[in-house]
Design an enzyme around this catalytic site. Sequence first.
Site, mmCIF file in Angstrom:
data_model
loop_
_atom_site.group_PDB
_atom_site.id
_atom_site.type_symbol
_atom_site.label_atom_id
_atom_site.label_comp_id
_atom_site.label_asym_id
_atom_site.label_seq_id
_atom_site.Cartn_x
_atom_site.Cartn_y
_atom_site.Cartn_z
ATOM 1 N N MET A 104 0.844 -1.202 0.000
ATOM 2 C CA MET A 104 0.000 0.000 0.000
ATOM 3 C C MET A 104 0.872 1.243 0.000
ATOM 4 S SD MET A 104 -3.455 -0.918 2.006
ATOM 5 C CE MET A 104 -2.878 -0.606 3.657
ATOM 6 N N GLY A 105 2.142 1.086 -0.353
ATOM 7 C CA GLY A 105 3.023 2.246 -0.465
ATOM 8 C C GLY A 105 3.559 2.713 0.875
ATOM 9 N N HIS A 117 9.103 -3.434 3.442
ATOM 10 C CA HIS A 117 8.702 -3.649 2.045
ATOM 11 C C HIS A 117 9.926 -3.915 1.170
ATOM 12 C CE1 HIS A 117 5.499 -0.643 3.424
ATOM 13 N NE2 HIS A 117 4.770 -1.686 3.076
ATOM 14 N N GLN A 129 -10.467 -2.802 1.858
ATOM 15 C CA GLN A 129 -10.008 -3.447 3.090
ATOM 16 C C GLN A 129 -10.044 -2.490 4.286
ATOM 17 O OE1 GLN A 129 -6.096 -4.279 1.231
ATOM 18 N NE2 GLN A 129 -5.221 -3.767 3.219
ATOM 19 N N GLY A 162 5.109 -10.378 3.823
ATOM 20 C CA GLY A 162 5.856 -10.301 5.073
ATOM 21 C C GLY A 162 5.204 -11.126 6.176
ATOM 22 N N LYS A 179 5.266 -10.275 9.098
ATOM 23 C CA LYS A 179 4.700 -9.255 9.995
ATOM 24 C C LYS A 179 3.174 -9.330 10.033
ATOM 25 C CE LYS A 179 3.783 -4.739 11.168
ATOM 26 N NZ LYS A 179 2.685 -4.487 10.281
ATOM 27 N N ASP A 180 2.558 -9.524 8.862
ATOM 28 C CA ASP A 180 1.103 -9.673 8.791
ATOM 29 C C ASP A 180 0.808 -11.177 8.684
ATOM 30 O OD1 ASP A 180 0.112 -6.687 8.306
ATOM 31 O OD2 ASP A 180 1.974 -6.995 7.207
ATOM 32 N N MET A 191 8.705 -2.719 11.690
ATOM 33 C CA MET A 191 8.462 -1.583 10.800
ATOM 34 C C MET A 191 7.043 -1.653 10.251
ATOM 35 S SD MET A 191 11.911 -0.920 8.723
ATOM 36 C CE MET A 191 13.438 -0.615 9.601
ATOM 37 N N SER A 224 4.058 1.125 8.044
ATOM 38 C CA SER A 224 3.729 2.463 7.539
ATOM 39 C C SER A 224 2.974 3.246 8.606
ATOM 40 C CB SER A 224 2.876 2.356 6.275
ATOM 41 O OG SER A 224 3.508 1.519 5.337
HETATM 42 P P1 AMP Z 1 1.413 -3.043 3.447
HETATM 43 O O1 AMP Z 1 1.956 -1.962 2.580
HETATM 44 O O2 AMP Z 1 1.375 -2.695 4.893
HETATM 45 O O3 AMP Z 1 0.118 -3.616 2.913
HETATM 46 O O4 AMP Z 1 2.462 -4.235 3.353
HETATM 47 C C1 AMP Z 1 2.843 -4.786 2.125
HETATM 48 C C2 AMP Z 1 3.664 -6.029 2.364
HETATM 49 O O5 AMP Z 1 4.822 -5.688 3.134
HETATM 50 C C3 AMP Z 1 2.920 -7.107 3.161
HETATM 51 O O6 AMP Z 1 3.248 -8.374 2.657
HETATM 52 C C4 AMP Z 1 3.477 -6.925 4.554
HETATM 53 O O7 AMP Z 1 3.431 -8.097 5.328
HETATM 54 C C5 AMP Z 1 4.917 -6.538 4.244
HETATM 55 N N1 AMP Z 1 5.518 -5.856 5.385
HETATM 56 C C6 AMP Z 1 5.041 -4.759 6.036
HETATM 57 N N2 AMP Z 1 5.839 -4.452 7.079
HETATM 58 C C7 AMP Z 1 6.841 -5.381 7.085
HETATM 59 C C8 AMP Z 1 7.973 -5.614 7.927
HETATM 60 N N3 AMP Z 1 8.245 -4.827 8.969
HETATM 61 N N4 AMP Z 1 8.775 -6.657 7.637
HETATM 62 C C9 AMP Z 1 8.499 -7.465 6.574
HETATM 63 N N5 AMP Z 1 7.457 -7.304 5.753
HETATM 64 C C10 AMP Z 1 6.628 -6.279 6.003
#
Ligand code: AMP
Length: 282
Positions: free
Chosen positions: A33-34, A40, A64, A150, A152-153, A187, A189
């Site tokens: 999501m940038g 990321h 979402q 990641g 993380k999620d 980490m 966003s």
């Molecule tokens: P998001 O932009 O938050 O939707 O995340 C996009 C992708 O980045 C997803 O697969 C997340 O799990 C991954 N991601 C976000 N934060 C982290 C992190 N701290 N370490 C590893 N992957 C991450």
Amino acid sequence: MTACHIIDTVEDMKAHSARVRAGGKTIGFVPTMGALHEGHLSLVRRAAADTDHVVVSVYVNPTQFAPTDDFDEYPRQLQADVDLAQAAGAGFVFAPSDRVMYPDGFCTYVVPGSVTENLCGLSRPGFFRGVATVCTKLFNCVRPHKAFFGQKDYQQSVVIRRLVADMNMDLDIVVCPTVREPDGLAMSSRNKYLSAQEREQALCLHEALTTAKGLADAGERGAAALIAAMRKIIEQRPLARIDYVSIVDPDTIEDVDVVEAGTVAVLAVFMGATRLIDNEIL
Ligand code: AMP
């Protein structure tokens, strides 16, 4: 370094993917999501190592977000993201508009099942429906050989793995380790939303998970004992409010009573108005 290009229509994305595939190259895909950060970018680097051609999507997916969520406030910085993605090895950024993704008449959703009946699926109704729907659409546009997510999620990674298996999608899902700040905070966003005090107290998430892992490593098998220890650490921070603290099966996401190898400690905590999540595989 060749310039990283932005694609903003489904037709161009599909045509580009078809050209890459016709040239016998593999496509690695990192959906985001940038507001890109090192978490990321670790996925982009892994994709660049594992595949010939990396596509990063930057799309803040409205389906979402609940009406009370932070959709409007969510950080948007496309040009900076393109530069970061390129430096990490991406060749293309797919950044469609809402009208491209959800044109008039759009009415079909992908609804994941039992793995969304706990944790974030309970706290955020409709969230995983939005995630599964947008990932299905993105996979159909980008047609990757591998997509990188990641840890993380954690629950999201399970939902996506199930989506791909259940719908017989033709790609591999690679789950990569959580990248943390030097002090341990995962980490995200959304860390940008934290005040200095909230940021300091947000360390309780990682501290709780590290404590749970330490107890499990020392032989504690009772999930209730681990949950109590984690809650105690978080409750010492006045700005923290627990959404959930759970110990779950890594595949079904159901609560377990007894910790086994691979069992996952997961938590979601509000720091002020900002909801943070983290997890640790025990
Ligand atoms: P998001 O932009 O938050 O939707 O995340 C996009 C992708 O980045 C997803 O697969 C997340 O799990 C991954 N991601 C976000 N934060 C982290 C992190 N701290 N370490 C590893 N992957 C991450």
